[in-house]
Design a protein around this motif. Sequence first.
Motif, PDB file in Angstrom:
ATOM      1  N   VAL A 226      70.827 -11.376  46.120  1.00 18.04           N
ATOM      2  CA  VAL A 226      70.762 -11.880  47.495  1.00 18.04           C
ATOM      3  C   VAL A 226      70.492 -13.379  47.485  1.00 18.04           C
ATOM      4  N   TRP A 227      70.882 -14.056  48.572  1.00 17.84           N
ATOM      5  CA  TRP A 227      70.544 -15.471  48.732  1.00 17.84           C
ATOM      6  C   TRP A 227      70.405 -15.777  50.221  1.00 17.84           C
ATOM      7  N   LYS A 228      69.713 -16.879  50.519  1.00 16.71           N
ATOM      8  CA  LYS A 228      69.581 -17.373  51.888  1.00 16.71           C
ATOM      9  C   LYS A 228      69.085 -18.812  51.831  1.00 16.71           C
ATOM     10  N   THR A 343      62.939  -9.485  37.586  1.00 13.03           N
ATOM     11  CA  THR A 343      64.063  -9.606  38.515  1.00 13.03           C
ATOM     12  C   THR A 343      63.620  -9.423  39.961  1.00 13.03           C
ATOM     13  N   TYR A 344      62.344  -9.142  40.187  1.00 11.47           N
ATOM     14  CA  TYR A 344      61.811  -9.117  41.539  1.00 11.47           C
ATOM     15  C   TYR A 344      61.373 -10.510  41.992  1.00 11.47           C
ATOM     16  N   LYS A 345      61.427 -11.471  41.094  1.00 12.70           N
ATOM     17  CA  LYS A 345      61.024 -12.836  41.426  1.00 12.70           C
ATOM     18  C   LYS A 345      62.025 -13.481  42.372  1.00 12.70           C
ATOM     19  N   GLU A 346      61.513 -14.225  43.356  1.00 10.94           N
ATOM     20  CA  GLU A 346      62.366 -15.009  44.243  1.00 10.94           C
ATOM     21  C   GLU A 346      62.360 -16.461  43.785  1.00 10.94           C
ATOM     22  N   TYR A 347      63.552 -17.039  43.685  1.00 12.02           N
ATOM     23  CA  TYR A 347      63.705 -18.426  43.244  1.00 12.02           C
ATOM     24  C   TYR A 347      64.035 -19.299  44.444  1.00 12.02           C
ATOM     25  N   ASN A 348      63.667 -20.574  44.354  1.00  8.35           N
ATOM     26  CA  ASN A 348      63.903 -21.508  45.457  1.00  8.35           C
ATOM     27  C   ASN A 348      64.227 -22.876  44.891  1.00  8.35           C
ATOM     28  N   THR A 349      65.443 -23.353  45.146  1.00  5.63           N
ATOM     29  CA  THR A 349      65.843 -24.687  44.673  1.00  5.63           C
ATOM     30  C   THR A 349      65.309 -25.794  45.580  1.00  5.63           C
ATOM     31  N   GLY A 350      64.680 -25.420  46.684  1.00  4.84           N
ATOM     32  CA  GLY A 350      64.312 -26.367  47.727  1.00  4.84           C
ATOM     33  C   GLY A 350      65.285 -26.309  48.886  1.00  4.84           C
ATOM     34  N   LYS A 351      66.467 -25.714  48.642  1.00  4.68           N
ATOM     35  CA  LYS A 351      67.464 -25.539  49.692  1.00  4.68           C
ATOM     36  C   LYS A 351      67.970 -24.101  49.763  1.00  4.68           C
ATOM     37  N   PHE A 354      67.034 -17.292  46.227  1.00  3.93           N
ATOM     38  CA  PHE A 354      67.876 -16.227  45.699  1.00  3.93           C
ATOM     39  C   PHE A 354      67.056 -15.283  44.835  1.00  3.93           C
ATOM     40  N   GLN A 355      67.626 -14.117  44.595  1.00  6.53           N
ATOM     41  CA  GLN A 355      67.001 -13.108  43.747  1.00  6.53           C
ATOM     42  C   GLN A 355      68.074 -12.448  42.910  1.00  6.53           C
ATOM     43  N   MET A 356      67.727 -12.149  41.657  1.00  9.43           N
ATOM     44  CA  MET A 356      68.692 -11.609  40.721  1.00  9.43           C
ATOM     45  C   MET A 356      68.551 -10.092  40.590  1.00  9.43           C
ATOM     46  N   CYS A 357      69.511  -9.504  39.886  1.00 13.80           N
ATOM     47  CA  CYS A 357      69.493  -8.076  39.577  1.00 13.80           C
ATOM     48  C   CYS A 357      70.026  -7.914  38.163  1.00 13.80           C
ATOM     49  N   SER A 358      69.347  -7.107  37.366  1.00 11.00           N
ATOM     50  CA  SER A 358      69.796  -6.848  36.000  1.00 11.00           C
ATOM     51  C   SER A 358      70.086  -5.361  35.855  1.00 11.00           C
ATOM     52  N   VAL A 359      71.185  -5.048  35.181  1.00 12.85           N
ATOM     53  CA  VAL A 359      71.631  -3.656  35.055  1.00 12.85           C
ATOM     54  C   VAL A 359      71.845  -3.334  33.582  1.00 12.85           C
ATOM     55  N   GLY A 360      71.161  -2.293  33.092  1.00 16.29           N
ATOM     56  CA  GLY A 360      71.406  -1.791  31.748  1.00 16.29           C
ATOM     57  C   GLY A 360      70.936  -2.730  30.662  1.00 16.29           C
ATOM     58  N   GLY A 361      71.606  -2.695  29.524  1.00 17.08           N
ATOM     59  CA  GLY A 361      71.227  -3.499  28.374  1.00 17.08           C
ATOM     60  C   GLY A 361      70.723  -2.642  27.231  1.00 17.08           C
ATOM     61  N   ASP A 362      70.291  -3.316  26.153  1.00 16.83           N
ATOM     62  CA  ASP A 362      69.934  -2.623  24.917  1.00 16.83           C
ATOM     63  C   ASP A 362      68.449  -2.353  24.761  1.00 16.83           C
TER      64      ASP A 362
END
Length: 510
Positions: A226-228, A343-351, A354-362
């Motif tokens: 997601v982003w805003k 991946t529950y962390k919310e990031y902010n560039t100042g403008k 966004f939030q990421m999502c990770s699926v699967g992996g080793d």
Amino acid sequence: MALVVGGPLLAVAVSGPAAAAPAPAAVPSLEYAIESRLYEMLNTTLHAGADANLRWLVRNVAARQVDGDTEALLSSVIAEAEASGMVDTGVWWWRDLKDQVANFVVDGFQYEPQIYIPNQDDGVYTTDRVEMAVRPADESAETAQSYWFDTDLSVAPLNIIDEAYVETYEVWVLSVHERADYGGATMVGSADTAAGPAVQAGPVFNALACNPTGIRNNRGDEYMHVWKTDSRSTFGTFLGGKREMRLVVISRSGQVANVYFPKVKRKHITTWQIVDRFLTTWDKAVWGDALGFQWYEVNGGKSTSHSVSYTVPNGGPTLTTTVTTQERDSDGGMMHVLHTDSTYKEYNTGKVQFQMCSVGGDGGTGIDNLACGALAAASSTYAWEGYSPARATDCDANTALGGSHSWANSSGVFPPTNPQWLQVDMGVNKTFSRMVLYTSQGYPIRDFDVQVWNGTTFLTVGGTRGNTNTSVEIRFGSAQTTRLVRVIGIHGPNHQPGFVRVNEVELYAA
């Protein structure tokens, strides 16, 4: 003769830029040059709006949303009006309008003048009197002067308008088209219709099964979830049309992904935009432990290249790449994402937030099903009721009978004499030791093999015969490392041997 129009905020000469208000230092001179050229077109464009047929045509072209927004290129309006014979092509204002559109060049770049109708698709109130404004050069502007033709067909100030006003009443906004340079790809809705060299394509989901612990596994699939933005005004004036966002992801070795997001109305941009767009498979051996997320809002103009460099704090790596943008694009800021971040962390560039999502992996945490979200293909598919190979990797182990949960082979291919296969493509090589196969209740696969790709051919590494269970676990004699896995359906249930069904394929490291 110069016709001067104006209001409390602005006074400019319609015939030229000389009387334009001085540009504040924060506003690029290019934007004021474009604004001045647009004011030169105000008179002739209002003449077009005074014609009932042309009013209908402009609204019709804008309603088509050809480029995802309620805007009508004046070049399209001119071409359609002349092709249909609805306008006197010899009248002075029509000749002037055509000339202004054809020669709208600023700083050596040909822009496309247009009429943008804010909120036309939300049912704004229309009248026979066209009210027109010019897109402000100052992107922080919260109000603007509108104009109309008075009883003498002279351009005159009408209203000081704001965002609430254009959400209710129709206003035609003179602006230049913000055609995004997608590098060969066109975005429609939330999916790629063509994958050009500059766009990272990949699966798009409406609801991702993100690792529930929020922990990334090595070689897991990384998605922009997601982003805003914090404010409606982050990327421009209320008369600037929808926002077209672009994300460039960079690593220590260069660009990882370059993705464009669908157009979003300014009034919606402060609410979370759910996009679930695939970015990359985060293989730490390739991309390292940190990625930089550089945002832009696309506005158009000349193509230009510049270096982007970002040093991850606390002794992290420096991420550098060269990005090609358009001259009027807005910088949305950069933020780093660490592989160790939740991946529950919310990031902010100042403008941009966004939030990421990770699926699967080793790894040994989160969702360890390596096939979750993988691409799926099949030798054939039953053509009715929604059956699809994608059902087998949608992270849903529902074993109900029917196309909404399952893949089934096409009728007439007749296993067991003609085995049918379902293929799982994990994008990169992954290592696993067991498979869990879910089939349909009451219609289990009786006989099947499991094959893996060794770079040259498919090798059979497991399977079962005489199965009557809805779910089957296959443990391989040794760990398998491959990108492609196939289930070879040899025989359906005894009461329907010609159809093999797979509801879900799961692959696990252990």
